[in-house]
Write a protein that holds these residues in place. Sequence first.
Motif, PDB file in Angstrom:
ATOM      1  N   SER A  26       0.826  -1.207   0.000  1.00 32.18           N
ATOM      2  CA  SER A  26       0.000   0.000   0.000  1.00 32.18           C
ATOM      3  C   SER A  26       0.859   1.254   0.000  1.00 32.18           C
ATOM      4  O   SER A  26       0.619   2.201  -0.766  1.00 32.18           O
ATOM      5  CB  SER A  26      -0.923   0.000   1.225  1.00 32.18           C
ATOM      6  N   THR A  27       1.874   1.269   0.841  1.00 33.29           N
ATOM      7  CA  THR A  27       2.764   2.434   0.932  1.00 33.29           C
ATOM      8  C   THR A  27       3.502   2.661  -0.383  1.00 33.29           C
ATOM      9  O   THR A  27       3.636   3.801  -0.856  1.00 33.29           O
ATOM     10  CB  THR A  27       3.778   2.242   2.070  1.00 33.29           C
ATOM     11  N   ASN A  28       3.963   1.588  -1.008  1.00 36.33           N
ATOM     12  CA  ASN A  28       4.686   1.710  -2.273  1.00 36.33           C
ATOM     13  C   ASN A  28       3.802   2.279  -3.382  1.00 36.33           C
ATOM     14  O   ASN A  28       4.265   3.059  -4.220  1.00 36.33           O
ATOM     15  CB  ASN A  28       5.228   0.342  -2.707  1.00 36.33           C
ATOM     16  N   ILE A  29       2.546   1.884  -3.386  1.00 35.85           N
ATOM     17  CA  ILE A  29       1.633   2.380  -4.419  1.00 35.85           C
ATOM     18  C   ILE A  29       1.332   3.858  -4.214  1.00 35.85           C
ATOM     19  O   ILE A  29       1.415   4.670  -5.148  1.00 35.85           O
ATOM     20  CB  ILE A  29       0.324   1.562  -4.408  1.00 35.85           C
ATOM     21  N   LEU A  30       0.982   4.231  -2.986  1.00 37.82           N
ATOM     22  CA  LEU A  30       0.552   5.606  -2.716  1.00 37.82           C
ATOM     23  C   LEU A  30       1.697   6.613  -2.792  1.00 37.82           C
ATOM     24  O   LEU A  30       1.460   7.806  -2.987  1.00 37.82           O
ATOM     25  CB  LEU A  30      -0.116   5.687  -1.339  1.00 37.82           C
ATOM     26  N   LYS A  31       2.933   6.175  -2.655  1.00 40.22           N
ATOM     27  CA  LYS A  31       4.074   7.089  -2.711  1.00 40.22           C
ATOM     28  C   LYS A  31       4.675   7.204  -4.108  1.00 40.22           C
ATOM     29  O   LYS A  31       5.629   7.944  -4.305  1.00 40.22           O
ATOM     30  CB  LYS A  31       5.158   6.627  -1.725  1.00 40.22           C
ATOM     31  N   SER A  32       4.111   6.488  -5.058  1.00 42.30           N
ATOM     32  CA  SER A  32       4.649   6.515  -6.418  1.00 42.30           C
ATOM     33  C   SER A  32       3.614   7.063  -7.393  1.00 42.30           C
ATOM     34  O   SER A  32       2.502   6.527  -7.495  1.00 42.30           O
ATOM     35  CB  SER A  32       5.066   5.101  -6.845  1.00 42.30           C
ATOM     36  N   ARG A  33       3.958   8.115  -8.111  1.00 42.95           N
ATOM     37  CA  ARG A  33       3.037   8.685  -9.095  1.00 42.95           C
ATOM     38  C   ARG A  33       2.752   7.720 -10.231  1.00 42.95           C
ATOM     39  O   ARG A  33       1.632   7.651 -10.744  1.00 42.95           O
ATOM     40  CB  ARG A  33       3.630   9.985  -9.658  1.00 42.95           C
ATOM     41  N   LYS A  34       3.769   6.974 -10.639  1.00 48.60           N
ATOM     42  CA  LYS A  34       3.578   6.019 -11.724  1.00 48.60           C
ATOM     43  C   LYS A  34       2.591   4.935 -11.326  1.00 48.60           C
ATOM     44  O   LYS A  34       1.718   4.542 -12.110  1.00 48.60           O
ATOM     45  CB  LYS A  34       4.921   5.392 -12.109  1.00 48.60           C
ATOM     46  N   ARG A  35       2.716   4.449 -10.093  1.00 46.44           N
ATOM     47  CA  ARG A  35       1.812   3.401  -9.640  1.00 46.44           C
ATOM     48  C   ARG A  35       0.402   3.938  -9.442  1.00 46.44           C
ATOM     49  O   ARG A  35      -0.578   3.233  -9.695  1.00 46.44           O
ATOM     50  CB  ARG A  35       2.351   2.771  -8.352  1.00 46.44           C
ATOM     51  N   LEU A  36       0.280   5.169  -9.000  1.00 50.19           N
ATOM     52  CA  LEU A  36      -1.045   5.769  -8.876  1.00 50.19           C
ATOM     53  C   LEU A  36      -1.680   5.950 -10.254  1.00 50.19           C
ATOM     54  O   LEU A  36      -2.904   5.819 -10.399  1.00 50.19           O
ATOM     55  CB  LEU A  36      -0.945   7.124  -8.164  1.00 50.19           C
ATOM     56  N   LEU A  37      -0.870   6.243 -11.252  1.00 51.72           N
ATOM     57  CA  LEU A  37      -1.373   6.358 -12.618  1.00 51.72           C
ATOM     58  C   LEU A  37      -1.898   5.005 -13.105  1.00 51.72           C
ATOM     59  O   LEU A  37      -2.967   4.931 -13.728  1.00 51.72           O
ATOM     60  CB  LEU A  37      -0.262   6.849 -13.555  1.00 51.72           C
ATOM     61  N   VAL A  38      -1.163   3.939 -12.805  1.00 52.68           N
ATOM     62  CA  VAL A  38      -1.614   2.593 -13.166  1.00 52.68           C
ATOM     63  C   VAL A  38      -2.941   2.280 -12.484  1.00 52.68           C
ATOM     64  O   VAL A  38      -3.864   1.727 -13.098  1.00 52.68           O
ATOM     65  CB  VAL A  38      -0.554   1.542 -12.771  1.00 52.68           C
ATOM     66  N   LEU A  39      -3.055   2.660 -11.205  1.00 49.39           N
ATOM     67  CA  LEU A  39      -4.300   2.446 -10.472  1.00 49.39           C
ATOM     68  C   LEU A  39      -5.442   3.202 -11.143  1.00 49.39           C
ATOM     69  O   LEU A  39      -6.554   2.674 -11.289  1.00 49.39           O
ATOM     70  CB  LEU A  39      -4.144   2.900  -9.021  1.00 49.39           C
ATOM     71  N   GLY A  40      -5.175   4.427 -11.557  1.00 54.18           N
ATOM     72  CA  GLY A  40      -6.198   5.217 -12.238  1.00 54.18           C
ATOM     73  C   GLY A  40      -6.639   4.567 -13.538  1.00 54.18           C
ATOM     74  O   GLY A  40      -7.838   4.546 -13.864  1.00 54.18           O
ATOM     75  N   LEU A  41      -5.679   4.002 -14.276  1.00 57.89           N
ATOM     76  CA  LEU A  41      -6.015   3.333 -15.534  1.00 57.89           C
ATOM     77  C   LEU A  41      -6.866   2.090 -15.280  1.00 57.89           C
ATOM     78  O   LEU A  41      -7.786   1.781 -16.054  1.00 57.89           O
ATOM     79  CB  LEU A  41      -4.729   2.952 -16.279  1.00 57.89           C
ATOM     80  N   LEU A  42      -6.573   1.384 -14.202  1.00 56.31           N
ATOM     81  CA  LEU A  42      -7.369   0.204 -13.859  1.00 56.31           C
ATOM     82  C   LEU A  42      -8.790   0.576 -13.473  1.00 56.31           C
ATOM     83  O   LEU A  42      -9.722  -0.228 -13.632  1.00 56.31           O
ATOM     84  CB  LEU A  42      -6.708  -0.559 -12.696  1.00 56.31           C
ATOM     85  N   MET A  43      -8.960   1.796 -12.949  1.00 53.70           N
ATOM     86  CA  MET A  43     -10.283   2.234 -12.518  1.00 53.70           C
ATOM     87  C   MET A  43     -11.144   2.741 -13.669  1.00 53.70           C
ATOM     88  O   MET A  43     -12.367   2.829 -13.541  1.00 53.70           O
ATOM     89  CB  MET A  43     -10.156   3.345 -11.466  1.00 53.70           C
TER      90      MET A  43
END
Length: 426
Positions: A26-43
Amino acid sequence: MNFFRDLNQFMMAGARAHARWELEMSTNILKSRKRLLVLGLLMIPVFLGGYAFADAIGQALPSFIGGKSAYGPSHYTNLIFGASVLVGLCAGLITGCIGAGGGFIIAPALMSAGVKGILAVGTDLFHIFAKAIMGSVLHRKLGNISVSLAVTFLIGAVVGTTVGGYINRSIYDANPVLSDMFITSVYVIILGFLAYYAMSDYLKSRSKKVVVAEGATRIAEEIPAMGKRLQSINIPPMLTFDESVTPGGRRISALFLVISGFIVGMAAAIMGVGGGFLTFPMFVYGLGVSSMTTVGTDIFQIVFTAGYAAIGQYAIYGFIFYTLAMGMLLGSLIGIQIGSIVTKVVPGTTIRGFYAITVSAGFLNRVCALPDKLVKMGYISLSQDVIKIADMIGNAGFFIIITTFAVWVFYCFFSNLSVLRPKEVN
């Protein structure tokens, strides 16, 4: 009696190890803009309309990996998505605040909401896999992974996952009610053990006024008795590991790694969990692997075990509820962070008490759901009034307790913002 106590300690240690993994992802995802972008694409498919997306994908997929019929269950409503976010949020609050895996409440919560057991299992696995892929830190953990142990373990895990997935699908194909009864029974046993030990631990901590903190799950580097016995058995091929911990390293038969992987993989596929809750205690207590090597190998195996189980055993057969999975992922990321912050202002005894109560709520929910399954299968005879009362007690008790816990955590969080904020600012 000692056996059951050791078994409970074994599962609690695993639940806490899995919680640490969840928090790190969870921490790795929320602290990374790239991973948050991937999360947004999945949504994006969720917000565009889960059913339309699933239908379009199903039309495009060739029949040999499922086709449209396999992805039919992925329907969408705003209510379903909102409920899945709340389920993930509560599971995340439990994980972050209590330091023990909250994923055990996900399948009971989904099944209580009317989702078929096999669909709840597949969806939970997909949610774990998505989190593992986005939050993976394998590049930072490679130094702690024994490649020989990891690869050998995964051989067993793949076989176990295949068997577990096949068992679940075969039972569902034979009788969907039997499938729900089977999955419910597994959760009754697991949650029953966890609830008993958690409640005992809480009551002892109150009476003795001793904090058995997380140190209880940190295992010394001395090899446990079972690990010594297994490492003394010479069945080729023998694998060498932990060279950095012990001069010359330690050795164990590959057979025991394959067996361990098989057990973890089958449990993951049947219950809809990542398998990490079993890997940690099995490696440390059972095989005598150092905690450092275990942590790295555990992260490594979760990615592949959850991924293979989610896609290879459930997704291509249509047992993934994409909308629910994404909602749970979103909710859990937020819940884990809030829960972990609240631990700074809440006594450890209180936290253990809430864990005991929430796990007991999951146990109550599944126990109360079991009579209905048994009656439908013709194993017992009960009146419909008794069944309805049991269901009402199980569902109402479960959701009231989990909701109360969530409200309590948020109350602690917002009422202590002035205390927490300075500590959170770098």
